[in-house]
Design a protein around this motif. Structure first.
Motif, PDB file in Angstrom:
ATOM      1  N   ALA A  99       0.837  -1.201   0.000  1.00  0.00           N
ATOM      2  CA  ALA A  99       0.000   0.000   0.000  1.00  0.00           C
ATOM      3  C   ALA A  99       0.873   1.253   0.000  1.00  0.00           C
ATOM      4  O   ALA A  99       0.907   2.035   0.959  1.00  0.00           O
ATOM      5  CB  ALA A  99      -0.930  -0.013   1.205  1.00  0.00           C
ATOM      6  N   ILE A 100       1.627   1.418  -1.082  1.00  0.00           N
ATOM      7  CA  ILE A 100       2.442   2.615  -1.267  1.00  0.00           C
ATOM      8  C   ILE A 100       2.125   3.188  -2.635  1.00  0.00           C
ATOM      9  O   ILE A 100       1.534   2.510  -3.486  1.00  0.00           O
ATOM     10  CB  ILE A 100       3.959   2.314  -1.142  1.00  0.00           C
ATOM     11  CG1 ILE A 100       4.387   1.228  -2.137  1.00  0.00           C
ATOM     12  CG2 ILE A 100       4.310   1.898   0.282  1.00  0.00           C
ATOM     13  CD1 ILE A 100       5.878   0.925  -2.139  1.00  0.00           C
ATOM     14  N   THR A 101       2.497   4.420  -2.868  1.00  0.00           N
ATOM     15  CA  THR A 101       2.147   5.088  -4.119  1.00  0.00           C
ATOM     16  C   THR A 101       2.904   4.476  -5.298  1.00  0.00           C
ATOM     17  O   THR A 101       3.958   3.850  -5.140  1.00  0.00           O
ATOM     18  CB  THR A 101       2.473   6.588  -4.037  1.00  0.00           C
ATOM     19  OG1 THR A 101       3.869   6.755  -3.718  1.00  0.00           O
ATOM     20  CG2 THR A 101       1.625   7.256  -2.962  1.00  0.00           C
ATOM     21  N   ASP A 102       2.350   4.713  -6.488  1.00  0.00           N
ATOM     22  CA  ASP A 102       2.916   4.107  -7.694  1.00  0.00           C
ATOM     23  C   ASP A 102       4.340   4.571  -7.976  1.00  0.00           C
ATOM     24  O   ASP A 102       5.162   3.803  -8.483  1.00  0.00           O
ATOM     25  CB  ASP A 102       2.025   4.421  -8.907  1.00  0.00           C
ATOM     26  CG  ASP A 102       0.715   3.652  -8.878  1.00  0.00           C
ATOM     27  OD1 ASP A 102       0.631   2.651  -8.126  1.00  0.00           O
ATOM     28  OD2 ASP A 102      -0.224   4.043  -9.601  1.00  0.00           O
ATOM     29  N   ASP A 103       4.649   5.825  -7.647  1.00  0.00           N
ATOM     30  CA  ASP A 103       6.004   6.302  -7.914  1.00  0.00           C
ATOM     31  C   ASP A 103       7.026   5.599  -7.036  1.00  0.00           C
ATOM     32  O   ASP A 103       8.156   5.333  -7.460  1.00  0.00           O
ATOM     33  CB  ASP A 103       6.088   7.826  -7.727  1.00  0.00           C
ATOM     34  CG  ASP A 103       5.792   8.252  -6.299  1.00  0.00           C
ATOM     35  OD1 ASP A 103       4.836   7.718  -5.704  1.00  0.00           O
ATOM     36  OD2 ASP A 103       6.519   9.130  -5.767  1.00  0.00           O
ATOM     37  N   LYS A 104       6.619   5.237  -5.810  1.00  0.00           N
ATOM     38  CA  LYS A 104       7.506   4.506  -4.907  1.00  0.00           C
ATOM     39  C   LYS A 104       7.684   3.063  -5.381  1.00  0.00           C
ATOM     40  O   LYS A 104       8.784   2.507  -5.323  1.00  0.00           O
ATOM     41  CB  LYS A 104       6.971   4.557  -3.485  1.00  0.00           C
ATOM     42  CG  LYS A 104       6.999   5.955  -2.883  1.00  0.00           C
ATOM     43  CD  LYS A 104       6.345   6.026  -1.516  1.00  0.00           C
ATOM     44  CE  LYS A 104       6.410   7.438  -0.944  1.00  0.00           C
ATOM     45  NZ  LYS A 104       5.732   7.545   0.359  1.00  0.00           N
ATOM     46  N   LYS A 105       6.588   2.467  -5.850  1.00  0.00           N
ATOM     47  CA  LYS A 105       6.683   1.120  -6.425  1.00  0.00           C
ATOM     48  C   LYS A 105       7.595   1.128  -7.647  1.00  0.00           C
ATOM     49  O   LYS A 105       8.384   0.196  -7.852  1.00  0.00           O
ATOM     50  CB  LYS A 105       5.295   0.606  -6.803  1.00  0.00           C
ATOM     51  CG  LYS A 105       4.407   0.248  -5.622  1.00  0.00           C
ATOM     52  CD  LYS A 105       3.064  -0.280  -6.104  1.00  0.00           C
ATOM     53  CE  LYS A 105       2.157  -0.616  -4.915  1.00  0.00           C
ATOM     54  NZ  LYS A 105       0.832  -1.127  -5.342  1.00  0.00           N
TER      55      LYS A 105
END
Length: 324
Positions: free
Chosen positions: A303-309
């Protein structure tokens, strides 16, 4: 979030400021030397990235990142002694540049120094970091012992080998990510997910290292190409060649792994040919991809933002396609 290169540069600056040669010089100079040889710095980068991902200033994780980098290099100093390796990152190994006793003692000092760095964290953070580090350090030693044991065994299974590389390599990558989560105060579930991501990525990393040991470019690999073959290590390539090869290839492989020629160049080339012709080399590359995909599947559920993924995915893809 920052680019991977940014975290690496920030860590290197901190490393250079924190590691100075002091008295006695013969104890600390080898430590400064091995830490200054470069390397990918992937484990400390993961500590800093994970801390940032979960909303805490990555600079708070500098000491945890330095601890894991010092421990990693400590293990390399002692591994090189055990393997009688002449090169590390293209330069003379510590025991070659100094002597074996110096390598052992300086390595011991590095392990203690790594533990000391956790003292810079308070309360529960210190306890959690130290507990994870102790567990991981012991597993790394267990993995190294399995690796040594396998050199004289003819019945090593693929499952045993994967367990060995999990302990020897993958758990430290996983611990790096979890340490960043601990510093950031992430939930236990988030810590465990990041650990699982790192574990799968670490296995892929070690399989890639095995592959590059045989098929890497000597100019970029930084270690002696064919070192595992010279040491008769039962790598994934070796086990798959025995599984996939025809009878003549199996016999030849077993014969070649029973000798220690003074000039190993012909042995290395003959074994590489068996790895290729049997399909073991191709299969190993597919396994590297499979474990990387497993890591990404864990990542997708975080459950982290797409940019972090995307940043973590880029890190994994860089490992999968690396040449060093």
């Amino acid at each position: 979030m920052h680019a991977i290169a940014y975290y690496r540069n920030e860590f290197i600056s901190y490393l250079e400021s924190a590691t100075k040669t002091k008295e006695p010089v013969n104890l600390y100079e080898p430590i400064t030397y091995i830490l200054g040889l470069g390397g990918k710095r992937l484990r400390p980068v993961l500590v800093l990235m994970a801390t940032d991902i979960f909303g805490t200033d990555y600079k708070k994780a500098f000491d945890a990142a330095l601890a894991i980098e010092i421990f990693h290099n400590f293990s390399l100093v002692h591994d090189d002694i055990m393997d009688d390796a002449p090169l590390r990152r293209g330069k003379a190994t510590v025991h070659e540049k100094w002597d074996i006793n110096t390598g052992i003692l300086s390595g011991d000092a590095m392990l203690i120094s790594a533990y000391q760095l956790f003292e810079n964290y308070d309360g529960e953070t210190f306890r959690a970091l130290a507990k994870l580090f102790s567990k991981t350090a012991l597993e790394v030693c267990e993995g190294q012992q399995y690796d040594v044991d396998f050199e004289t065994r003819d019945d090593v299974t693929k499952a045993e080998y994967l367990k060995m590389i999990e302990y020897k390599t993958a758990v430290l990558v996983a611990a790096a990510l979890k340490m960043g989560c601990i510093v950031a105060g992430a939930s236990v579930q988030e810590q465990d997910s990041m650990y699982a991501f790192g574990r799968n990525l670490g296995i892929a990393f070690q399989l890639q290292d095995d592959y590059l040991d045989a098929f890497g470019d000597p100019k970029t690999f930084g270690k002696q190409v064919g070192g595992d073959i010279i040491e008769n290590k039962k790598t994934f390539l070796y086990l798959k060649a025995l599984e996939l090869g025809d009878e003549s290839q199996k016999r030849a492989l077993l014969d070649l792994f029973s000798i220690q020629p003074q000039d190993p160049s012909n042995k290395i080339e003959a074994i590489k040919e068996i790895f290729t012709d049997s399909g073991a080399a191709e299969y190993t590359q597919k396994e590297i991809e499979n474990y990387t995909i497993r890591a990404f599947e864990v990542l997708d559920k975080l459950a982290i933002t797409d940019d972090k993924k995307a940043l973590l995915r880029q890190f994994g893809e860089n490992l999968m396609t690396r040449k060093v």
